[in-house]
Design a protein around this motif. Structure first.
Motif, short mmCIF file in Angstrom:
data_model
loop_
_atom_site.label_atom_id
_atom_site.label_comp_id
_atom_site.label_asym_id
_atom_site.label_seq_id
_atom_site.Cartn_x
_atom_site.Cartn_y
_atom_site.Cartn_z
N LYS A 28 5.78 -44.99 -47.25
CA LYS A 28 5.93 -44.55 -48.64
C LYS A 28 6.95 -43.42 -48.76
N LEU A 29 7.11 -42.64 -47.69
CA LEU A 29 8.05 -41.52 -47.71
C LEU A 29 9.43 -41.91 -47.17
N GLU A 49 11.28 -34.25 -52.64
CA GLU A 49 11.09 -35.69 -52.85
C GLU A 49 9.82 -36.16 -52.16
N HIS A 50 9.60 -35.71 -50.92
CA HIS A 50 8.37 -36.06 -50.19
C HIS A 50 7.15 -35.52 -50.92
N ARG A 53 6.32 -37.74 -53.90
CA ARG A 53 5.78 -39.03 -53.46
C ARG A 53 4.34 -38.88 -52.93
N LYS A 56 1.85 -38.35 -55.85
CA LYS A 56 1.57 -39.60 -56.54
C LYS A 56 0.68 -40.51 -55.70
#
Length: 255
Positions: A28-29, A49-50, A53, A56
């Motif tokens: 996912k990352l 960004e990580h 993610r 979420k």
């Protein structure tokens, strides 16, 4: 260093709670499993960004991951929140409804007593076709029905097509390729056909939130008018049947 260790611990605890393997989270990352493992061990930092993610994926706020503050919650259906598609955003929803992340741009709200799923929506009604049952501006609480054959006759539904969002009563048709739709407003055209293949989404209306209080006298007047219209219709049918019987009883004249 302490902050990085605490962030790593929270991420590891959340992954364990969700029962996700490291390989799944790494995917996912968009990083390797070994790189993600270093994040959980506080040996690798986590960029913005990580962070987004992960928040979420774990249904928590970025603030919780960074500081452990659990007073804020992620607004999604798992926490009781439903996206609102108001009149202003109808066109955007129709244009982008097939995109995976279309609901991310909408505001989310909680409705007391209603437990939503990922197929729940709040949709603002436009127009007068369903008055007085549903008024313009009412917020309809909806649930997607994926199996059209399960829709009960007379249900109030929202039909989402490529061109419009329609609030109607729906009935089964003799032709299995169609539905009948009706308006509650006696001043509107009552009965129409719609092809099932033209329906992108069918949403069952489970309830509504309204800021309109219809005066009792107006409701009573509309009810009486509907009663008179139905009575006149029944009377017209009886008169027609009576005339048919009378015509049969008249003696025939032969030249």
């Amino acid at each position: 260093m302490t902050d990085r260790i605490e962030i790593a611990r929270r991420i590891k605890d959340l992954r364990a709670k969700m029962d996700f393997p490291q390989s799944f989270v790494a995917q996912k990352l968009f990083v390797s499993q070994s790189a993600y493992s270093l994040m959980e061990n506080a040996q690798n930092g986590i960029n913005s960004e990580h962070l987004l993610r992960l928040s979420k994926l774990f249904s928590v706020t970025a603030d919780f991951l960074l500081s452990g503050n659990n007073k804020l919650i992620e607004m999604n259906y798992k926490n009781g929140f439903i996206p609102l598609i108001n009149a202003r955003t109808h066109a955007g929803f129709l244009k982008n409804m097939h995109k995976e992340d279309v609901m991310d741009d909408f505001e989310y709200y909680r409705v007391p007593g209603f437990n939503p799923t990922k197929d729940s929506y709040l949709i603002e009604n436009e127009g007068s076709s369903m008055e007085p049952t549903v008024m313009s501006g009412d917020i309809l609480i909806c649930q997607t029905q994926h199996k059209l054959e399960r829709v009960l006759d007379g249900s109030i539904v929202i039909l989402v097509t490529k061109d419009a969002i329609l609030t109607k009563r729906i009935y089964k048709h003799d032709d299995d390729e169609y539905f009948w739709t009706e308006s509650d407003n006696p001043n509107e055209e009552r009965k129409k056909e719609i092809k099932k293949r033209d329906i992108d989404q069918l949403l069952m209306v489970m309830g509504k939130v309204s800021n309109v209080l219809i005066p009792h006298r107006e409701m009573a007047f509309k009810g009486k008018m509907q009663f008179f219209e139905e009575s006149l219709g029944a009377l017209s049918k009886e008169v027609y049947q009576l005339n048919k019987k009378l015509n049969k009883l008249k003696p025939s004249h032969k030249n």
